[in-house]
Enzyme design. Structure first.
Site, PDB file in Angstrom:
ATOM      1  N   LYS A 125      -7.932   3.613   0.983  1.00 28.97           N
ATOM      2  CA  LYS A 125      -8.926   3.332  -0.056  1.00 28.97           C
ATOM      3  C   LYS A 125      -9.630   4.586  -0.542  1.00 28.97           C
ATOM      4  O   LYS A 125     -10.379   4.538  -1.513  1.00 28.97           O
ATOM      5  CB  LYS A 125      -9.966   2.319   0.458  1.00 28.97           C
ATOM      6  CG  LYS A 125      -9.366   1.022   0.974  1.00 28.97           C
ATOM      7  CD  LYS A 125      -8.405   0.401  -0.013  1.00 28.97           C
ATOM      8  CE  LYS A 125      -7.614  -0.729   0.606  1.00 28.97           C
ATOM      9  NZ  LYS A 125      -6.701  -0.332   1.688  1.00 28.97           N
ATOM     10  N   CYS A 196      -0.323   7.529   6.827  1.00 25.94           N
ATOM     11  CA  CYS A 196       0.895   6.821   7.241  1.00 25.94           C
ATOM     12  C   CYS A 196       2.086   7.255   6.391  1.00 25.94           C
ATOM     13  O   CYS A 196       1.997   7.376   5.168  1.00 25.94           O
ATOM     14  CB  CYS A 196       0.678   5.325   7.137  1.00 25.94           C
ATOM     15  SG  CYS A 196      -0.701   4.744   8.163  1.00 25.94           S
ATOM     16  N   SER A 474      -0.516  -4.840   3.362  1.00 25.58           N
ATOM     17  CA  SER A 474      -0.423  -3.402   3.532  1.00 25.58           C
ATOM     18  C   SER A 474       0.794  -2.890   2.777  1.00 25.58           C
ATOM     19  O   SER A 474       1.784  -3.603   2.584  1.00 25.58           O
ATOM     20  CB  SER A 474      -0.281  -3.076   5.021  1.00 25.58           C
ATOM     21  OG  SER A 474       0.202  -1.768   5.209  1.00 25.58           O
TER      22      SER A 474
END
Length: 558
Positions: A125, A196, A474
């Site tokens: 975010k 990630c 996700s």
């Protein structure tokens, strides 16, 4: 010609002597008041590997600002770790943090009357939150992505990342691996700093922002732990001062055409469905008219090219080794998919930035498919509509054997109840799982369902089970999943009326999401439906629930 420096509102003239006195207390010299004052938003924290190195990058950015003749003022903005908050109530704060980050940047740089702002972010975010704050302020701005994590080494020598851990939980539940192997994967998943590794939300949004023109070339693909990322941070500091001199502002850069560039890149790379939510929010802050139909329009013509996780084989580090993001942008530009005349934070157009970059197809690489042999001829993200989602929903179709399922509903009020059912092996092939009460208002905060989808994939159900929710997924999610169902259950959307055993069809090819019930039956059920109270009555979650708009409008609060 540069505009008059906004910072003079704070520091100019005899009446501002007290203001200057305070700034002298943090090290300002006489000549600093003659320089552009640049806010440096550092989202550094030790909460998550995505952000644990950002302080170092921000300090390099500060050096670049000083070298270019600016005076930097570093300040903090919060981050919340999606990966760590996943699967429990903490995930309700994830989307909320996007709004809080935008608010923080607006409050500090707006209140200080900075002449420019540069932001350093890492977790999911951070990217949209920073760009939203920049668009609101509309002062010269540059975003720097902290970069992607390196792959870990799994128990059998394979590359692993955070999604490997989520899917390992499902394998453990199914008895496919033992606890020792689960522990080994857990220990190797995150080998150091960086976001990630797959084309999950962080890499999706950093790629979109680079294509949009709000970051320097290669920003999305330079790994976190490289000297290249540190050099880029220095150059970004120089660039933001140059933008002050050129008077180029975010709303000059964030336009309808640059948003098309951003989403085109998301589609080509196989990016996260969260891009729909975040790009719509950015468009709103920049004053650009943008709707779900715009996403669908581009999705019908942009092919899916990159074989990146979660639907593919590779991670961002592999794309970096193949030349990085600019060569892919160059290939898309040469093929006519991008608007090359969009201005960027370099002060040049996208086409000028890419002028001397070789196309990805001039290199020997296996990650980006040829344009005449794409992974899919159309975009992997579909905007769905039907009697379950009259305002719209978002599906991700990458890597699926089939885009359609019809089956009986298994309805759960909340993520936890669904996870318990998966753990008890109560979900079987052919089911269409419904998770409701997780929307922007109902959650509140639109939790992501990676724990759910990871467990389903780990149990081998990814290709045989459908899943719909008014929450989110996700970027690490894959499988036949549909999120952002709007209107959400908490405000009376038809997803609130579904019952166990109802027959539901998810059809990605026709982009429809329907329950096999008549309008009369839905109306009858609505007569007995009662609007529930908010889950929380105070604090930031309550503020969010009271002010947030529908997912079909980007779930913004402004």
């Amino acid at each position: 010609m540069p505009a008059e420096r906004k910072s003079l509102t704070t520091t100019g003239g005899p009446k501002r002597a007290p203001n200057r006195a305070m700034l002298r207390g943090v090290g300002f010299h006489d000549d600093d008041f003659e320089r552009p004052m640049v806010g440096v938003a550092s989202l550094y924290s030790e909460i998550t590997p995505c952000n644990s190195h950002l302080d170092r990058l921000a300090r390099r950015g500060i050096e670049g600002i000083r070298a270019a003749g600016g005076v930097p003022q570093i300040f903090g903005a919060p981050t919340a770790s999606d990966g760590i908050m996943m699967g429990h109530q903490g995930m309700r704060y994830s989307l909320v943090s996007r709004e809080v980050i935008a608010d923080c940047i607006e409050v500090v740089s707006g209140g200080m009357n900075h002449d420019a702002v540069i932001a350093f972010g890492g977790c999911d975010k951070n990217m949209p939150g920073c760009i939203m704050g920049m668009a609101r302020l509309n002062m010269p701005s540059v975003f720097v992505y902290g970069g992607s994590i390196l792959p870990g080494v799994g128990p059998d020598g394979e590359d692993v990342d955070i999604v490997s851990s989520f899917e390992a939980v499902g394998k453990f539940q199914a008895g496919l691996i033992d606890q020792k192997k689960l522990h080994k994967i857990e220990c190797e998943t995150c080998p150091g700093a960086g976001a990630c590794g797959g084309m999950y939300t962080a890499n999706t949004m950093s790629s979109a922002i680079e294509a949009m023109g709000m970051s320097l070339p290669y920003d999305a693909s330079y790994p976190a732990v490289t000297a290249a990322k540190e050099r880029e941070s220095f150059l970004a500091g120089e660039a933001v001062v140059n933008l002050v001199k050129l008077n180029i502002r975010p709303r000059d850069i964030i336009t309808r055409k640059s948003l098309e560039n951003a989403y085109t890149f998301v589609l080509a790379l196989g990016g996260s469905t969260n891009a729909v939510l975040h790009l719509m929010a950015i468009a709103r802050e920049a004053g650009v008219d943008w709707t779900l139909e715009d996403f669908d329009r581009l999705g019908d013509k942009v092919p899916h090219l990159a074989d990146l996780k979660p639907g593919g084989k590779y991670v961002m580090f592999d794309l970096h080794r193949a030349g990085g993001t600019p060569p892919v942008l160059k290939a898309l530009l040469d093929a006519g998919f991008l608007h090359g005349d969009c201005i960027t934070v370099t002060g040049k157009t996208l086409a000028e930035n890419l002028k001397d970059i070789p196309s990805v197809y001039s290199k020997t690489q296996k990650i980006v498919m040829p344009l005449d042999k794409p992974l899919a001829a159309k975009g992997h993200i579909a905007i769905m509509k039907g009697n379950i989602a009259t305002e719209g929903a978002v599906a991700k179709l990458a890597g699926l054997k089939s885009h359609k399922i019809t089956g009986p509903a298994k309805v759960f009020d909340g993520e936890e109840a669904c996870f318990e059912a998966i753990n008890a092996r109560k979900i079987v092939p052919g089911d269409v799982v419904v998770i409701r009460g997780e929307g922007p208002v109902g959650g509140p905060g639109m939790r992501e369902m990676l724990s759910i989808t990871g467990a389903l994939m780990g149990q081998g159900l990814g290709d045989s089970v459908g899943l719909i929710t008014d929450g989110r997924f996700s970027g690490g999610t894959h499988g036949l999943v549909v999120g952002h169902v709007a209107p959400e259950a908490w405000v009376g959307g038809n997803i609130a009326l579904l019952k166990d055993g109802d027959t539901i069809t998810i059809d990605g090819d026709s982009k429809t999401l329907n329950v096999h019930l008549t309008d009369e039956e839905l109306a009858k059920r609505r007569e007995t439906w009662t609007k529930p109270p908010l889950r929380v009555e105070r604090g930031v979650l309550a503020k969010f629930a009271r002010t947030v708009k529908s997912a079909s409008e980007g779930a913004v609060t402004s």
